[in-house]
Enzyme design. Sequence first.
Site, PDB file in Angstrom:
ATOM      1  N   PHE A   1       0.837  -1.194   0.000  1.00 38.28           N
ATOM      2  CA  PHE A   1       0.000   0.000   0.000  1.00 38.28           C
ATOM      3  C   PHE A   1       0.876   1.249   0.000  1.00 38.28           C
ATOM      4  CE2 PHE A   1      -2.016   3.493   2.256  1.00 38.28           C
ATOM      5  CZ  PHE A   1      -3.211   3.617   1.575  1.00 38.28           C
TER       6      PHE A   1
ATOM      7  N   HIS B   1       0.378  32.095   6.921  1.00 36.47           N
ATOM      8  CA  HIS B   1      -0.416  32.579   8.043  1.00 36.47           C
ATOM      9  C   HIS B   1      -1.869  32.141   7.919  1.00 36.47           C
ATOM     10  CE1 HIS B   1       2.966  34.996   9.432  1.00 36.47           C
ATOM     11  NE2 HIS B   1       3.189  35.224   8.147  1.00 36.47           N
TER      12      HIS B   1
ATOM     13  N   HIS C   1      -0.810  28.645  13.581  1.00 41.62           N
ATOM     14  CA  HIS C   1       0.447  28.966  12.917  1.00 41.62           C
ATOM     15  C   HIS C   1       1.329  29.882  13.756  1.00 41.62           C
ATOM     16  CE1 HIS C   1      -1.967  32.528  11.843  1.00 41.62           C
ATOM     17  NE2 HIS C   1      -0.806  33.170  11.688  1.00 41.62           N
TER      18      HIS C   1
ATOM     19  N   ASP D   1       3.773  33.259  13.964  1.00 41.12           N
ATOM     20  CA  ASP D   1       4.204  34.547  13.427  1.00 41.12           C
ATOM     21  C   ASP D   1       5.661  34.727  13.838  1.00 41.12           C
ATOM     22  OD1 ASP D   1       1.780  35.176  12.337  1.00 41.12           O
ATOM     23  OD2 ASP D   1       1.375  36.883  13.635  1.00 41.12           O
TER      24      ASP D   1
ATOM     25  N   HIS E   1       7.880  38.882  10.460  1.00 37.56           N
ATOM     26  CA  HIS E   1       6.545  39.186   9.927  1.00 37.56           C
ATOM     27  C   HIS E   1       6.231  40.689  10.052  1.00 37.56           C
ATOM     28  CE1 HIS E   1       2.556  38.429   8.579  1.00 37.56           C
ATOM     29  NE2 HIS E   1       1.961  38.343   9.750  1.00 37.56           N
TER      30      HIS E   1
ATOM     31  N   HIS F   1       1.710  43.220  17.243  1.00 46.68           N
ATOM     32  CA  HIS F   1       2.674  42.579  16.342  1.00 46.68           C
ATOM     33  C   HIS F   1       3.981  43.360  16.303  1.00 46.68           C
ATOM     34  CE1 HIS F   1      -0.687  40.193  14.592  1.00 46.68           C
ATOM     35  NE2 HIS F   1       0.275  39.390  14.158  1.00 46.68           N
TER      36      HIS F   1
END
Length: 263
Positions: free
Chosen positions: A66, A77, A81, A83, A87, A213
């Site tokens: 198989f 993103h 996930h 960063d 980024h 951020h």
Amino acid sequence: MHARVMLLGVVVLAACATSPRPLDLRTADLIDLTWAFDERTLYWPSSPSGFRIEQLAYGQTSGGYFYSAHSLCTAEHGGTHLDAPIHFAERGTTAADIDLRQLIAPAVVIDVATQAAADPDYRLTTADVRAWEVRHGRIAPGTIVLLRTGWAARWPDRKAYFGDDTPGATENLHFPSFGEEAARLLVTERRIAALGVDTASIDHGQSRDFMVHRVTAGANVPGFENLASLERLPPRGAWVFALPMKIAGGSGGPLRIVAAVPR
């Protein structure tokens, strides 16, 4: 004298609270904080593509065994996930170069689900952080800070999770996350390893300047987004293993993140 004894007791309790419990992976509870990638996986509304998987082979081969294989395509993103700092910081660390001690570390969970239920644009405040520390002890350097808003219960309902489901639009997004001043406190004063949240962004949905951020990336602190099952973690005591796809030069990537909670 009685007051001094009580004060000493508080100090001792706080010191004990900041000491991580020994971790034995043979007996620890392992909790997956990752959403599976499939056709329902949510990506940032302006992302040009989502998750695509194509079957290349499935079944018995001429050799009598198989064999299964797929081809996949994904933006960095989306879904659960990473960063990477690059980024939002030109000289920030890339996905492949983040210090492993920022990805594998003791974790704390700050729960603002009650506040977020009343205000979908709620942002973690410095008062929230300090109130948490009064109850659980000061957040130690090198800690991964996870923010629980309760938004994971809405996954993968796009409108409920983002606050809007207009294709490609980001103007009417409504979901809670970290606030700028709280992020500054965690990054500059507590010197945390990383931070994560059970919403689509470490900035709240209505953010236009993405200051969380920018604050974290500027300090080379990575972020983890779209986390699952934070309600299963204690306020402190867990260890987090957050290992992303090692993309050379990447600004982020799919993340398999697991928590280990000592029994």
